[in-house]
Design an enzyme around this catalytic site. Structure first.
Site, PDB file in Angstrom:
ATOM      1  N   ASP A 170      11.280  17.717   5.426  1.00 55.04           N
ATOM      2  CA  ASP A 170      12.064  16.585   4.918  1.00 55.04           C
ATOM      3  C   ASP A 170      13.432  17.038   4.397  1.00 55.04           C
ATOM      4  O   ASP A 170      13.531  18.026   3.667  1.00 55.04           O
ATOM      5  CB  ASP A 170      11.324  15.896   3.771  1.00 55.04           C
ATOM      6  CG  ASP A 170       9.972  15.339   4.196  1.00 55.04           C
ATOM      7  OD1 ASP A 170       9.229  16.063   4.885  1.00 55.04           O
ATOM      8  OD2 ASP A 170       9.665  14.203   3.822  1.00 55.04           O
ATOM      9  N   HIS A 218      15.829  14.265   3.303  1.00 54.32           N
ATOM     10  CA  HIS A 218      16.003  13.203   2.298  1.00 54.32           C
ATOM     11  C   HIS A 218      17.389  13.209   1.647  1.00 54.32           C
ATOM     12  O   HIS A 218      17.526  13.215   0.424  1.00 54.32           O
ATOM     13  CB  HIS A 218      14.915  13.312   1.219  1.00 54.32           C
ATOM     14  CG  HIS A 218      13.603  12.711   1.623  1.00 54.32           C
ATOM     15  ND1 HIS A 218      13.477  11.408   2.060  1.00 54.32           N
ATOM     16  CD2 HIS A 218      12.353  13.245   1.660  1.00 54.32           C
ATOM     17  CE1 HIS A 218      12.213  11.158   2.347  1.00 54.32           C
ATOM     18  NE2 HIS A 218      11.508  12.273   2.135  1.00 54.32           N
ATOM     19  N   ASP A 268      12.473  12.411   8.300  1.00 52.48           N
ATOM     20  CA  ASP A 268      12.828  12.028   6.928  1.00 52.48           C
ATOM     21  C   ASP A 268      14.184  12.609   6.538  1.00 52.48           C
ATOM     22  O   ASP A 268      14.303  13.428   5.618  1.00 52.48           O
ATOM     23  CB  ASP A 268      11.742  12.445   5.924  1.00 52.48           C
ATOM     24  CG  ASP A 268      10.626  11.418   5.834  1.00 52.48           C
ATOM     25  OD1 ASP A 268      10.544  10.558   6.745  1.00 52.48           O
ATOM     26  OD2 ASP A 268       9.848  11.464   4.878  1.00 52.48           O
ATOM     27  N   ASN A 272       8.478   8.972   8.837  1.00 51.11           N
ATOM     28  CA  ASN A 272       8.160   7.615   8.392  1.00 51.11           C
ATOM     29  C   ASN A 272       9.367   6.903   7.789  1.00 51.11           C
ATOM     30  O   ASN A 272       9.411   5.667   7.739  1.00 51.11           O
ATOM     31  CB  ASN A 272       6.999   7.638   7.391  1.00 51.11           C
ATOM     32  CG  ASN A 272       7.328   8.411   6.127  1.00 51.11           C
ATOM     33  OD1 ASN A 272       7.656   9.587   6.188  1.00 51.11           O
ATOM     34  ND2 ASN A 272       7.237   7.769   4.970  1.00 51.11           N
ATOM     35  N   HIS A 273      10.392   7.658   7.341  1.00 55.85           N
ATOM     36  CA  HIS A 273      11.594   7.030   6.795  1.00 55.85           C
ATOM     37  C   HIS A 273      12.606   6.674   7.881  1.00 55.85           C
ATOM     38  O   HIS A 273      13.601   6.007   7.571  1.00 55.85           O
ATOM     39  CB  HIS A 273      12.246   7.935   5.750  1.00 55.85           C
ATOM     40  CG  HIS A 273      11.560   7.880   4.422  1.00 55.85           C
ATOM     41  ND1 HIS A 273      12.022   7.145   3.354  1.00 55.85           N
ATOM     42  CD2 HIS A 273      10.406   8.464   4.001  1.00 55.85           C
ATOM     43  CE1 HIS A 273      11.202   7.287   2.331  1.00 55.85           C
ATOM     44  NE2 HIS A 273      10.208   8.088   2.690  1.00 55.85           N
ATOM     45  N   HIS A 315       5.785  14.938  11.919  1.00 53.09           N
ATOM     46  CA  HIS A 315       6.217  14.706  10.540  1.00 53.09           C
ATOM     47  C   HIS A 315       5.029  14.649   9.582  1.00 53.09           C
ATOM     48  O   HIS A 315       5.027  15.321   8.545  1.00 53.09           O
ATOM     49  CB  HIS A 315       7.009  13.409  10.425  1.00 53.09           C
ATOM     50  CG  HIS A 315       7.423  13.124   9.015  1.00 53.09           C
ATOM     51  ND1 HIS A 315       8.421  13.827   8.386  1.00 53.09           N
ATOM     52  CD2 HIS A 315       6.943  12.245   8.086  1.00 53.09           C
ATOM     53  CE1 HIS A 315       8.554  13.395   7.146  1.00 53.09           C
ATOM     54  NE2 HIS A 315       7.664  12.442   6.933  1.00 53.09           N
ATOM     55  N   HIS A 326       6.507  15.797   5.213  1.00 56.26           N
ATOM     56  CA  HIS A 326       5.994  14.570   4.618  1.00 56.26           C
ATOM     57  C   HIS A 326       5.595  14.646   3.144  1.00 56.26           C
ATOM     58  O   HIS A 326       5.455  13.633   2.489  1.00 56.26           O
ATOM     59  CB  HIS A 326       4.805  14.092   5.455  1.00 56.26           C
ATOM     60  CG  HIS A 326       4.392  12.674   5.242  1.00 56.26           C
ATOM     61  ND1 HIS A 326       5.299  11.644   5.043  1.00 56.26           N
ATOM     62  CD2 HIS A 326       3.164  12.090   5.204  1.00 56.26           C
ATOM     63  CE1 HIS A 326       4.639  10.507   4.908  1.00 56.26           C
ATOM     64  NE2 HIS A 326       3.355  10.747   4.988  1.00 56.26           N
TER      65      HIS A 326
END
Length: 463
Positions: A186, A188, A219, A251-252, A310, A411
């Site tokens: 990730d 982010h 992500d 998932n993002h 992910h 994740h």
């Protein structure tokens, strides 16, 4: 007249074939071990270094700078005299100086033909400018864009979203990659860590001179301060080096998630787009990026042994294991959102099965214990919403059924950015330190071509 017309046609065909052969002389093709073909070509961009600087220049710029030099002496020339200039019009003739220069005039003409025929010449130039601007802006101002630069960045991000969408739409949902490869978890919106890792892992600080692939497990947005810049940077890298940079979907990368301003507040990707570009244009950018996210691959296999996604692995309930067979199908659908559609199993069972696979790949987690799992090693997830956890039995069965050895996934935040679990068969990677104000580290995994899996941890700067 008919004979003359026929002769002219044959002459034109001969000239076309001759030109094609000349351009092809700069490239060769070899058969790889897996029977796929690799096309080699001489690139006109050259890295020029000295003890104080490093810059990538065009062969044309280098020649222009050196063409007036006449001080080069050939040590094998009798009496050490200056190299004899060739006649005008020859391969080395005209005003291009002595025969020692980096390329002949004829070769330069072929490079010009290749450059003119480059499919992505304009957009790669845009990508280069985006990379340079983002790096400079982060170094100087921590991404305080003025109004004009923000609009330019928005236009560039829209262009890059279209191009990355085209590239990824031609890629399969399950990528087949080779080592050596760096694997990121990730991001982010943490551009600081992303830039730190990229700069330190590159040879000569440039993707053109590295033999390693870079696989990102998704992500890229939400929660961190610089989601817009992270996406623009990664998209620009993908456009410039599509065979080196590989972007999976997390998932993002779903508009249902990254548009949830109620849950993520100002950390939501949609909120950051609006803040950077204004409400109306920000929503336009947000939609363009999510249209591209839809096309991102869902998983990758490195050296036919290491499975990467992910979240984790798709659920299994016995019978013939077709999970990766479905995922490898060129007709595997690309979904706008992973959110289950009511009655989809009734309306279109195969599409519903594919959505379930995609959903599990980006949302599932390893179980904390082996308790309360079904006979195949799957159980309920505390995240809710039908999300699954997978235990040791599920991992072993998945690896055995598909002749794999390891699972790399992201994740979940980990204190050191990495966690090894499930009898050392699952490695979790989280590549954003100081996540949400925490003191966690950031991790990256290196898959070496000698069979070793090595791990890198960047400690949080406040640690």
């Amino acid at each position: 007249e008919r004979q003359w017309a026929e002769l002219r046609r044959e002459r034109a065909e001969f000239e076309a074939e001759k030109k094609a052969a000349q351009v092809e002389a700069l490239s060769t093709t070899r058969a790889a071990a897996d029977d796929s073909s690799v096309t080699w070509r001489v690139c006109p961009e050259i890295l020029v270094v000295n003890s104080n600087s490093m810059i990538c220049e065009s062969i044309f710029d280098i020649l222009q700078r050196n063409k007036l030099r006449t001080d080069m002496r050939d040590p094998d020339t009798p009496h050490g005299s200056l190299a004899q200039l060739p006649p005008q019009g020859s391969d080395y003739g005209n005003n291009f100086g002595t025969m020692d220069h980096i390329a002949s005039q004829c070769t330069l003409g072929l490079f010009e033909q290749m450059q003119a025929a480059a499919e992505y010449q304009a957009v790669t130039a845009t990508a280069t400018k985006a990379i340079d601007y983002i790096n400079l802006c982060f170094s100087n101002q921590q991404f305080k864009h003025n109004e004009r630069n923000a609009m330019v960045l928005g236009n560039v991000l829209k262009q890059l979203s279209v191009e990355v969408g085209k590239i990824c739409s031609r890629e399969p949902a399950l990528l087949q990659l080779r080592s050596p490869t760096y694997v990121f978890g990730d991001i982010h919106g943490n551009f600081g860590d992303l830039q730190y890792f990229v700069k330190n892992l590159l040879h000569f600080d440039h993707f053109d001179f590295t033999s390693h692939g870079f696989l990102f497990l998704g992500d890229y947005v939400d929660r961190g301060m610089w989601s817009v810049e992270c996406v623009a940077y990664l998209f620009a890298l993908k456009v410039k080096w599509p065979r080196t940079i590989h972007l999976l979907r997390g998932n993002h990368e779903d508009w249902h998630v990254n548009g949830d301003e109620e849950h993520y507040s100002t950390g939501a990707f949609r909120s950051q787009c609006r803040s950077c570009f204004g409400r109306e244009y920000g929503d336009e950018i947000w939609n363009s990026v999510n249209t591209c996210f839809k096309e991102l691959p869902l998983a990758a296999v490195i050296d036919k042994k290491i499975f990467c996604s992910h979240g984790g692995i798709p659920r299994y309930a016995g019978g013939c294991d077709t999970r990766l067979e479905l995922l490898s199908d060129p007709a595997f659908p690309r979904f706008n959102t992973f959110t289950p559609v009511p009655n989809e199993f009734v309306l279109d069972r195969r599409r519903a099965e594919c959505r379930q696979i995609a959903f599990d790949l980006v949302w599932s987690d390893p179980s904390e214990s082996e308790d309360n799992l079904d006979e195949y090693g799957f159980g309920a997830n505390l995240r809710g919403g039908g999300i699954k956890t997978f235990g040791h039995r599920a991992v072993q069965q998945f690896l055995s059924n598909h002749s794999l050895e390891y699972i790399l996934r992201a994740h979940q935040e980990k204190s050191d950015g990495l966690k090894i679990s499930k009898h050392s068969r699952v490695i979790t990677i989280f590549s954003s330190s100081g996540y949400c104000g925490h003191g966690n580290g950031a991790g990256v995994v290196f898959i070496n071509s000698n069979g070793s899996i090595r791990m890198i941890i960047k400690q949080h700067d406040g640690a």
